[in-house]
Design a protein around this motif. Structure first.
Motif, PDB file in Angstrom:
ATOM      1  N   ALA A   1       0.866  -1.039   0.032  1.00 51.89           N
ATOM      2  CA  ALA A   1      -0.009   0.011   0.091  1.00 51.89           C
ATOM      3  C   ALA A   1       0.808   1.207  -0.047  1.00 51.89           C
ATOM      4  O   ALA A   1       1.875   1.366   0.904  1.00 51.89           O
ATOM      5  N   LEU A   2       0.813   2.221  -1.026  1.00 56.07           N
ATOM      6  CA  LEU A   2       1.391   3.491  -1.137  1.00 56.07           C
ATOM      7  C   LEU A   2       0.347   4.740  -1.166  1.00 56.07           C
ATOM      8  O   LEU A   2      -0.284   4.800  -1.941  1.00 56.07           O
ATOM      9  N   PHE A   3       0.355   5.444  -0.193  1.00 57.78           N
ATOM     10  CA  PHE A   3      -0.431   6.565  -0.081  1.00 57.78           C
ATOM     11  C   PHE A   3       0.293   8.124   0.406  1.00 57.78           C
ATOM     12  O   PHE A   3       1.260   8.128   1.207  1.00 57.78           O
ATOM     13  N   SER A   4      -0.333   9.170  -0.248  1.00 56.90           N
ATOM     14  CA  SER A   4       0.321  10.366   0.338  1.00 56.90           C
ATOM     15  C   SER A   4      -0.951  10.860   1.162  1.00 56.90           C
ATOM     16  O   SER A   4      -1.955  11.172   0.687  1.00 56.90           O
ATOM     17  N   GLY A   5      -1.079  10.680   2.602  1.00 55.46           N
ATOM     18  CA  GLY A   5      -2.190  10.951   3.177  1.00 55.46           C
ATOM     19  C   GLY A   5      -3.302   9.922   3.032  1.00 55.46           C
ATOM     20  O   GLY A   5      -3.021   8.872   2.929  1.00 55.46           O
ATOM     21  N   GLN A   6      -4.360  10.526   2.215  1.00 53.00           N
ATOM     22  CA  GLN A   6      -5.542   9.608   1.834  1.00 53.00           C
ATOM     23  C   GLN A   6      -5.408   9.224   0.474  1.00 53.00           C
ATOM     24  O   GLN A   6      -6.225   8.500  -0.085  1.00 53.00           O
ATOM     25  N   THR A   7      -4.409   9.902  -0.340  1.00 51.54           N
ATOM     26  CA  THR A   7      -4.383   9.786  -1.642  1.00 51.54           C
ATOM     27  C   THR A   7      -3.424   8.812  -2.204  1.00 51.54           C
ATOM     28  O   THR A   7      -2.418   8.816  -1.977  1.00 51.54           O
ATOM     29  N   PRO A   8      -4.050   8.075  -3.062  1.00 50.62           N
ATOM     30  CA  PRO A   8      -2.913   6.930  -3.486  1.00 50.62           C
ATOM     31  C   PRO A   8      -1.978   7.329  -4.608  1.00 50.62           C
ATOM     32  O   PRO A   8      -2.309   8.348  -5.313  1.00 50.62           O
ATOM     33  N   ILE A   9      -0.857   6.752  -4.578  1.00 50.77           N
ATOM     34  CA  ILE A   9       0.244   7.156  -5.495  1.00 50.77           C
ATOM     35  C   ILE A   9       0.379   6.268  -6.511  1.00 50.77           C
ATOM     36  O   ILE A   9       0.737   5.170  -6.163  1.00 50.77           O
ATOM     37  N   SER A  10       0.438   6.595  -7.688  1.00 51.67           N
ATOM     38  CA  SER A  10       0.593   5.771  -8.993  1.00 51.67           C
ATOM     39  C   SER A  10       2.077   6.092  -9.636  1.00 51.67           C
ATOM     40  O   SER A  10       2.694   6.840  -9.061  1.00 51.67           O
ATOM     41  N   GLY A  11       2.291   5.045 -10.366  1.00 55.48           N
ATOM     42  CA  GLY A  11       3.531   5.057 -11.129  1.00 55.48           C
ATOM     43  C   GLY A  11       4.787   4.910 -10.214  1.00 55.48           C
ATOM     44  O   GLY A  11       6.050   5.265 -10.701  1.00 55.48           O
ATOM     45  N   ALA A  12       4.682   4.306  -9.081  1.00 56.09           N
ATOM     46  CA  ALA A  12       5.899   4.191  -8.436  1.00 56.09           C
ATOM     47  C   ALA A  12       6.584   2.769  -8.741  1.00 56.09           C
ATOM     48  O   ALA A  12       5.927   1.712  -9.587  1.00 56.09           O
ATOM     49  N   ASN A  13       7.841   2.565  -8.475  1.00 52.57           N
ATOM     50  CA  ASN A  13       8.514   1.291  -8.675  1.00 52.57           C
ATOM     51  C   ASN A  13       8.609   0.438  -7.511  1.00 52.57           C
ATOM     52  O   ASN A  13       9.174   0.893  -6.368  1.00 52.57           O
ATOM     53  N   VAL A  14       7.983  -0.787  -7.429  1.00 58.80           N
ATOM     54  CA  VAL A  14       8.186  -1.556  -6.106  1.00 58.80           C
ATOM     55  C   VAL A  14       8.704  -3.107  -6.651  1.00 58.80           C
ATOM     56  O   VAL A  14       8.123  -3.763  -7.529  1.00 58.80           O
ATOM     57  N   THR A  15       9.788  -3.188  -5.818  1.00 59.25           N
ATOM     58  CA  THR A  15      10.399  -4.304  -6.002  1.00 59.25           C
ATOM     59  C   THR A  15      10.533  -5.218  -4.911  1.00 59.25           C
ATOM     60  O   THR A  15      10.893  -4.489  -3.547  1.00 59.25           O
ATOM     61  N   VAL A  16      10.086  -6.318  -4.556  1.00 63.47           N
ATOM     62  CA  VAL A  16      10.238  -7.296  -3.402  1.00 63.47           C
ATOM     63  C   VAL A  16      11.107  -8.199  -3.696  1.00 63.47           C
ATOM     64  O   VAL A  16      10.907  -9.090  -4.542  1.00 63.47           O
ATOM     65  N   THR A  17      11.867  -8.355  -2.703  1.00 67.08           N
ATOM     66  CA  THR A  17      12.974  -9.738  -2.386  1.00 67.08           C
ATOM     67  C   THR A  17      12.588 -10.456  -1.430  1.00 67.08           C
ATOM     68  O   THR A  17      12.391 -10.110  -0.346  1.00 67.08           O
ATOM     69  N   LEU A  18      12.473 -11.710  -1.808  1.00 71.34           N
ATOM     70  CA  LEU A  18      11.934 -12.619  -0.866  1.00 71.34           C
ATOM     71  C   LEU A  18      13.096 -13.694  -0.764  1.00 71.34           C
ATOM     72  O   LEU A  18      13.617 -14.163  -1.557  1.00 71.34           O
ATOM     73  N   LYS A  19      13.317 -14.077   0.747  1.00 75.94           N
ATOM     74  CA  LYS A  19      14.210 -15.068   0.929  1.00 75.94           C
ATOM     75  C   LYS A  19      13.800 -16.061   2.204  1.00 75.94           C
ATOM     76  O   LYS A  19      13.273 -15.710   3.209  1.00 75.94           O
ATOM     77  N   ARG A  20      14.111 -17.246   1.702  1.00 75.22           N
ATOM     78  CA  ARG A  20      14.048 -18.458   2.785  1.00 75.22           C
ATOM     79  C   ARG A  20      14.955 -18.616   3.604  1.00 75.22           C
ATOM     80  O   ARG A  20      16.195 -18.489   3.201  1.00 75.22           O
ATOM     81  N   GLU A  21      14.670 -19.233   4.908  1.00 71.39           N
ATOM     82  CA  GLU A  21      15.669 -19.681   5.884  1.00 71.39           C
ATOM     83  C   GLU A  21      16.853 -20.392   5.017  1.00 71.39           C
ATOM     84  O   GLU A  21      16.333 -21.406   4.563  1.00 71.39           O
ATOM     85  N   GLY A  22      17.997 -20.133   4.967  1.00 70.44           N
ATOM     86  CA  GLY A  22      18.970 -21.095   4.476  1.00 70.44           C
ATOM     87  C   GLY A  22      18.702 -21.203   2.860  1.00 70.44           C
ATOM     88  O   GLY A  22      19.565 -22.189   2.321  1.00 70.44           O
ATOM     89  N   GLY A  23      17.956 -20.271   2.096  1.00 70.02           N
ATOM     90  CA  GLY A  23      17.854 -20.616   0.727  1.00 70.02           C
ATOM     91  C   GLY A  23      18.197 -19.427  -0.023  1.00 70.02           C
ATOM     92  O   GLY A  23      18.793 -18.444   0.602  1.00 70.02           O
ATOM     93  N   SER A  24      17.974 -19.339  -1.189  1.00 71.38           N
ATOM     94  CA  SER A  24      18.283 -18.033  -1.950  1.00 71.38           C
ATOM     95  C   SER A  24      17.211 -17.199  -2.277  1.00 71.38           C
ATOM     96  O   SER A  24      16.152 -17.373  -1.882  1.00 71.38           O
ATOM     97  N   ALA A  25      17.674 -15.928  -2.739  1.00 70.52           N
ATOM     98  CA  ALA A  25      16.483 -14.922  -2.855  1.00 70.52           C
ATOM     99  C   ALA A  25      15.744 -14.995  -4.042  1.00 70.52           C
ATOM    100  O   ALA A  25      16.292 -15.299  -5.201  1.00 70.52           O
ATOM    101  N   THR A  26      14.534 -14.631  -4.182  1.00 68.04           N
ATOM    102  CA  THR A  26      13.910 -14.518  -5.229  1.00 68.04           C
ATOM    103  C   THR A  26      13.205 -12.926  -5.340  1.00 68.04           C
ATOM    104  O   THR A  26      12.958 -12.409  -4.168  1.00 68.04           O
ATOM    105  N   THR A  27      13.253 -12.195  -6.644  1.00 66.49           N
ATOM    106  CA  THR A  27      12.644 -11.005  -6.748  1.00 66.49           C
ATOM    107  C   THR A  27      11.252 -11.205  -7.408  1.00 66.49           C
ATOM    108  O   THR A  27      11.271 -11.655  -8.468  1.00 66.49           O
ATOM    109  N   VAL A  28      10.342 -10.221  -7.062  1.00 66.00           N
ATOM    110  CA  VAL A  28       9.057 -10.063  -7.394  1.00 66.00           C
ATOM    111  C   VAL A  28       8.711  -8.570  -7.805  1.00 66.00           C
ATOM    112  O   VAL A  28       9.074  -7.720  -6.845  1.00 66.00           O
TER     113      VAL A  28
END
Length: 804
Positions: A184-211
């Motif tokens: 969720a990305l907001f400026s006050g009550q207004t949603p912000i569009s056009g952002a770049n959102v990258t999520v890196t997931l990592k399991r215990e003892g495992g390699s990382a995955t990017t979404v």
């Protein structure tokens, strides 16, 4: 040893999972409202061979900044350099109106950090007014006796309205099943569009995955532009996964921002899965030739024996939905779960098949919970089922009635009232029926009976009521048809059957009604709250309509109303003399209404216009800037806007174009209050700092021999270059640092010429100024800066000099 932001934070998450630092953020918050934060994180490393390190944070506009530094050892020296070169350390932060706290207790002040403290962790917490947008550099120096590598975690939070939160839509998912991650990305009550959102997931003892998460209504994202960025991650290995979101974009008013957010996700090995087969067939439980239910044999393949439930979601061609469920104890391997959809539920839709199987769900049932472990969407159509083939009651009143007045002697008045009631019969035979005729208050007027042979299918039952009885009652229609009893091979009872036309008593034999009522009833509208002088309301308004007929009239039968504009309301008729509706939509709504009496007289439609604005106006302040110089000419500039009723007033500390107060140094406040025509009020306060300018009276490019005394000479000036130095103003030296590689040092004056580390007031070329005789013993070759503070000026200043 430097690491990239992504890899170091993933290391931090690994530490959190193994106990090094405990993350408090849950993967899924079961709250209706998410708590968003304006935060950034970085992990640095200190070691015996690298006693210093730094972390740089790009920050957008805000009012206040909190920086928390967490390390596993104590004795670390910390400082912060602001975007204008301001040096903030434990000695200077209070002069900025801030504070510094150092603790190694297990308890951390509430709300300061995303991370819980361990007993051995040390926390260094700065809180201070924002020094403007730009890069903030956080520096650390370890004790000289450091024996092992130490991770240093820095968290920066501000009160910027641009805030974010990463979360998983389900806290627990299963291998091979897609998990949806959302930010969720907001400026006050207004949603912000056009952002770049990258999520890196990592399991215990495992390699990382990017979404990558997107807000474009594609794939996992439901709606474009709503401030919720979503993406799917399909884990193949069970375990606990940590997730870090890095969010960058452009603010609504311009300028870039960076946000970080963390969450967790638990992945389990699924105990079973759908095979994809779910054949359907009709079930006739009692052998009467009608379908009692539709049965689905939902195929499942399980690796763990246990209780499983399946749910089948259906949709009719007309868009109506229904769900059937079933349960079975399955062994390991392939089995079926029977799911039934009852015929009574299918009849309520009013439609036959084929039906669309929109979703099949498989749940594992455990002692204290039920978990969805698999689902299949858009499975396909069922077989075709005729609506008439479904099990039903043996006698069904269809709701279709008709009535007619009969004049047998030709005198212009009805002798009988003939009523027909349609019934759907499943078993043919000889039937009897009876039903009451009542007025609008359910008072009995007459009672009628009938009988006859009813064939299978639709039939009309006939009843006739005595016209003289109706006329002498003085009652006016429409009359109510109530308390019907139908019996024969099968039986049914109906309390309410329908009603007749709006007859008048005078139309029947013996009618006693005064037929002179030709006056329509009137309607008075009242409001739950009155609009203001401008005609606007700032809350929901309930409109109550009360109708009354003329004295001796036939009485009010009903009220009809509708609405158009911001809140459309279809034509609605309410029996009786009162009705109400609530207008809640912002904008202009016109309500139209009239009343009808029992004699059939209708009043002329009346209208009522309501204007509602519940939203406060918006305020944008573009001037003053965050930092101004003493006596700097700056004009106030701000705007107010309102999308509904319009701006009624927009008042600032000074009018637009008026001069900003820069007559004295210090932290100041500029406030704008806006009120719209509906009376909604908003206030915004912007803090700004008035500071001295500094004029160097020594040559900063001249190199001095190490160990010699450097006379650092300055004058304090205003925005116009006017010297404002005076002997009553204290200029206090804070420290020296090497510009090329930060290395803070103690201030040492030559010969105690500057007691208490204060500059000495002196004259330069006939003008007042300040001098500090700085001893350079031990300083290596390079360019240095001497930081100092001047009087009530909350900003830190610096004067450069060189050593060779």
């Amino acid at each position: 040893m430097k690491r990239s932001l992504r890899s170091t934070l993933m290391l931090l998450l690994s530490l959190a999972l193994t106990g090094g630092l405990s993350a408090t953020a849950n993967a899924q918050q079961n709250e209706a409202t998410l708590s968003l934060r304006a935060a950034q994180y970085q992990l640095s490393r200190l070691a015996a061979g690298q006693l210093t390190d730094q972390a740089t944070f790009p920050m957008d506009s805000s009012n206040f900044v909190t920086i928390e530094i967490i390390a596993t050892v104590g004795g670390i020296e910390t400082s912060i350099t602001g975007p204008a070169g301001q040096v903030i350390n434990p000695s200077t932060v209070e002069s900025l109106g801030g504070s510094f706290t150092s603790t190694h207790s297990p308890t951390i002040p509430s709300g300061l950090s995303l991370f819980l403290s361990l007993a051995l962790n040390h926390h260094y917490i700065y809180s201070f007014p924002s020094q403007g947008a730009g890069n903030y550099v956080v520096r650390f120096q370890a004790p000289a006796n450091l024996a092992e590598e130490v991770p240093v975690m820095t968290e920066v939070t501000t009160d910027s309205p641009i805030a974010a939160r990463l979360f998983a839509t389900e806290a627990t998912v299963f291998t091979g099943r897609p998990a949806v991650l959302s930010a969720a990305l907001f400026s006050g009550q207004t949603p912000i569009s056009g952002a770049n959102v990258t999520v890196t997931l990592k399991r215990e003892g495992g390699s990382a995955t990017t979404v990558t998460l997107r807000d474009d209504a594609n794939e996992a994202d439901a709606t474009a532009g709503d401030g919720l960025y979503s993406g799917e991650f399909t884990p193949s290995v069970a375990g606990k996964y940590s997730a870090l979101a890095i969010i960058t974009g452009t603010a609504l008013g311009g300028g870039t921002f960076t946000r970080h957010s963390l969450t967790e996700l638990t992945v389990l090995a699924a105990p079973g899965m759908l095979t994809g087969t779910a054949p359907d067939h009709a079930v006739d439980s009692n052998g009467d030739g009608l379908v009692d239910s539709i049965a689905f044999d939902v195929g499942a393949q399980t690796t763990v024996a246990g209780t499983y439930r399946a749910f089948v979601h259906l949709k009719t061609a007309g868009g109506k939905t229904l769900v059937g469920g079933g349960e079975a104890d399955l062994l390991t391997g392939i089995g079926n779960i029977p799911v039934n959809v009852d015929a009574a539920d299918l009849r309520e839709t009013g439609e036959g098949g084929p039906y669309s199987v929109t979703l099949i769900e498989l749940d594992a049932v455990e002692t204290n919970r039920q978990i969805t472990i698999d689902h299949r969407a858009d499975v396909g159509p069922t077989q075709a089922y005729l609506f008439g083939s479904f099990q039903r009651d043996p006698l069904i009143l269809t709701g279709v009635t008709s009535d007619q007045g009969i004049d047998t002697n030709g005198n212009g008045r009805f002798d009988r009232l003939r009523v027909t009631v349609q019934v759907d019969v499943r078993q043919a035979g000889f039937y009897r029926w009876n039903m009451k005729l009542t007025d609008q208050n359910s008072n009995r007027i007459d009672f009628a009976r009938g009988q006859g042979f009813l064939a299978a299918g639709l039939n009309n039952m006939l009843l006739e009521y005595n016209g003289f009885t109706i006329g002498s009652s003085g009652a006016r229609g429409p009359f109510r048809l109530e308390d019907m009893l139908l019996f024969g091979p099968k039986a049914t009872i109906a309390t309410t059957v329908g009603q007749t036309q709006a007859y008048r008593s005078i139309e029947f034999e013996g009618g006693q009604e005064d037929s002179t009522d030709v006056i329509a009833p009137g309607v008075v509208a009242s409001l739950s709250s009155l609009p203001n002088a401008a005609g606007w309301s700032k809350s929901n308004v309930t409109v109550t309509l009360n109708a009354s007929d003329n004295q001796g009239g036939s009485g009010v039968l009903n009220i009809t109303y509708s609405a158009s504009g911001a809140q459309p309301v279809a034509l609605t008729t309410v029996n009786g003399a009162s009705a109400s509706l609530t207008i809640s939509a912002e904008g202009t709504t016109t309500v139209t209404f009239f009343a009808r009496d029992v004699a059939g007289n209708s009043g002329a439609p009346q209208t009522l216009t309501l204007k509602i604005d519940k939203t406060v106006p918006a305020i944008n302040i573009s001037s003053p800037a965050a930092t101004l110089l003493l006596n700097q000419a700056a004009a106030a500039n701000y705007t107010c806007s309102d999308g509904a009723s319009g701006v009624g007033s927009c008042v600032g500390s000074v009018p637009v174009g008026g001069g900003i107060d820069t007559s004295a140094v210090g932290l100041k406040h500029f406030t704008v209050t806006a009120t719209d025509a509906a009376g909604n009020t908003a206030t915004r306060t912007l803090d700004y700092t008035v500071s001295y300018g500094v004029r160097l009276k020594h040559d900063p490019t001249k190199a001095h021999q190490s160990g010699s005394t450097v006379p650092v000479k300055i004058q304090l000036v205003d925005a116009n270059g006017v010297n404002v130095s005076n002997q009553y103003l204290t200029v206090h030296a804070l420290g020296t640092s090497l510009v090329s590689s930060y290395a803070p040092g103690e201030v040492e004056d030559a010969g105690n010429a500057n007691p208490d580390d204060n500059f000495r007031f002196a004259n330069f070329d006939g003008e007042g100024g300040y001098i500090f005789n700085l001893k350079t013993t031990g300083l290596t070759t390079g360019t240095y800066v001497l930081t100092f503070m001047a009087g009530a000026d909350p900003l830190t200043h610096g004067a450069q000099f060189q050593v060779k």
